[in-house]
Design a protein around this motif. Sequence first.
Motif, PDB file in Angstrom:
ATOM      1  N   GLU A  47       0.758  -1.137  -0.039  1.00  0.00           N
ATOM      2  CA  GLU A  47       0.052   0.143   0.018  1.00  0.00           C
ATOM      3  C   GLU A  47       0.723   1.473   0.231  1.00  0.00           C
ATOM      4  O   GLU A  47       0.448   2.163  -0.660  1.00  0.00           O
ATOM      5  N   LEU A  48       1.846   1.202   0.907  1.00  0.00           N
ATOM      6  CA  LEU A  48       2.817   2.321   0.974  1.00  0.00           C
ATOM      7  C   LEU A  48       3.406   2.708  -0.430  1.00  0.00           C
ATOM      8  O   LEU A  48       3.665   3.724  -0.976  1.00  0.00           O
ATOM      9  N   VAL A  49       4.026   1.498  -1.112  1.00  0.00           N
ATOM     10  CA  VAL A  49       4.718   1.851  -2.507  1.00  0.00           C
ATOM     11  C   VAL A  49       3.764   2.138  -3.650  1.00  0.00           C
ATOM     12  O   VAL A  49       3.995   3.177  -4.256  1.00  0.00           O
ATOM     13  N   THR A  50       2.597   1.856  -3.501  1.00  0.00           N
ATOM     14  CA  THR A  50       1.572   2.227  -4.460  1.00  0.00           C
ATOM     15  C   THR A  50       0.990   3.537  -4.235  1.00  0.00           C
ATOM     16  O   THR A  50       1.028   4.336  -5.338  1.00  0.00           O
ATOM     17  N   PHE A  51       0.950   3.969  -2.863  1.00  0.00           N
ATOM     18  CA  PHE A  51       0.608   5.353  -2.692  1.00  0.00           C
ATOM     19  C   PHE A  51       1.797   6.343  -2.998  1.00  0.00           C
ATOM     20  O   PHE A  51       1.465   7.338  -3.688  1.00  0.00           O
ATOM     21  N   LYS A  52       3.076   5.898  -2.721  1.00  0.00           N
ATOM     22  CA  LYS A  52       4.121   6.638  -3.293  1.00  0.00           C
ATOM     23  C   LYS A  52       4.169   6.875  -4.760  1.00  0.00           C
ATOM     24  O   LYS A  52       4.381   7.931  -5.287  1.00  0.00           O
ATOM     25  N   ARG A  53       3.814   5.842  -5.309  1.00  0.00           N
ATOM     26  CA  ARG A  53       3.751   5.852  -7.039  1.00  0.00           C
ATOM     27  C   ARG A  53       2.398   6.747  -7.522  1.00  0.00           C
ATOM     28  O   ARG A  53       2.932   7.514  -8.407  1.00  0.00           O
ATOM     29  N   ASP A  54       1.702   6.742  -6.889  1.00  0.00           N
ATOM     30  CA  ASP A  54       0.396   7.467  -7.071  1.00  0.00           C
ATOM     31  C   ASP A  54       0.476   8.954  -6.966  1.00  0.00           C
ATOM     32  O   ASP A  54      -0.112   9.719  -7.750  1.00  0.00           O
ATOM     33  N   ILE A  55       1.357   9.274  -6.205  1.00  0.00           N
ATOM     34  CA  ILE A  55       1.733  10.884  -5.934  1.00  0.00           C
ATOM     35  C   ILE A  55       2.720  11.354  -6.600  1.00  0.00           C
ATOM     36  O   ILE A  55       3.436  12.463  -6.258  1.00  0.00           O
ATOM     37  N   ALA A  56       3.379  10.454  -7.357  1.00  0.00           N
ATOM     38  CA  ALA A  56       4.609  11.038  -8.152  1.00  0.00           C
ATOM     39  C   ALA A  56       4.464  12.361  -8.818  1.00  0.00           C
ATOM     40  O   ALA A  56       5.344  13.082  -8.608  1.00  0.00           O
ATOM     41  N   PHE A  57       3.570  12.450  -9.517  1.00  0.00           N
ATOM     42  CA  PHE A  57       3.432  13.643 -10.448  1.00  0.00           C
ATOM     43  C   PHE A  57       2.058  14.385  -9.942  1.00  0.00           C
ATOM     44  O   PHE A  57       0.908  14.031  -9.706  1.00  0.00           O
ATOM     45  N   PRO A  58       2.510  15.552  -9.585  1.00  0.00           N
ATOM     46  CA  PRO A  58       1.328  16.405  -8.985  1.00  0.00           C
ATOM     47  C   PRO A  58       0.333  17.146  -9.790  1.00  0.00           C
ATOM     48  O   PRO A  58       0.286  18.202 -10.039  1.00  0.00           O
TER      49      PRO A  58
END
Length: 124
Positions: A47-58
């Motif tokens: 979940e943390l890795v997915t969340f980090k990937r999801d917020i990569a581009f603002p």
Amino acid sequence: MANFIDLSATQDQRVDYFTARLYRIEVHIRRGEERAARAQLDGLLEELVTFKRDIAFPGEYVIAGANVGLLSGRGSWARGRLPAAVMGAALGWLFGQSSRARQHLFIDELLVETRRFERALGVS
């Protein structure tokens, strides 16, 4: 400005959720409740890795900044609104990058703690 604050608030709430979840895991480990800690830990790293990937581009910040610029521009499209929209999008991207960089640091710390708890519990 309210758009930017709302966008930051939702992402900060997710980081706070993960922080609280890690705290619960730590409490379970201190109490010796390994089964409960493993249950809370299950899937957290992914979940943390997915969340980090999801917020990569603002992207949301860019769109909000372009909208603010478009609505605040005066005059014709070529001289007022379009340059204001481009400037707003650029400023939205800069604001988003700074906000996301701070969140990436928090997520990296949470990832380190999650891996430490997994090693302590023998979870692979």
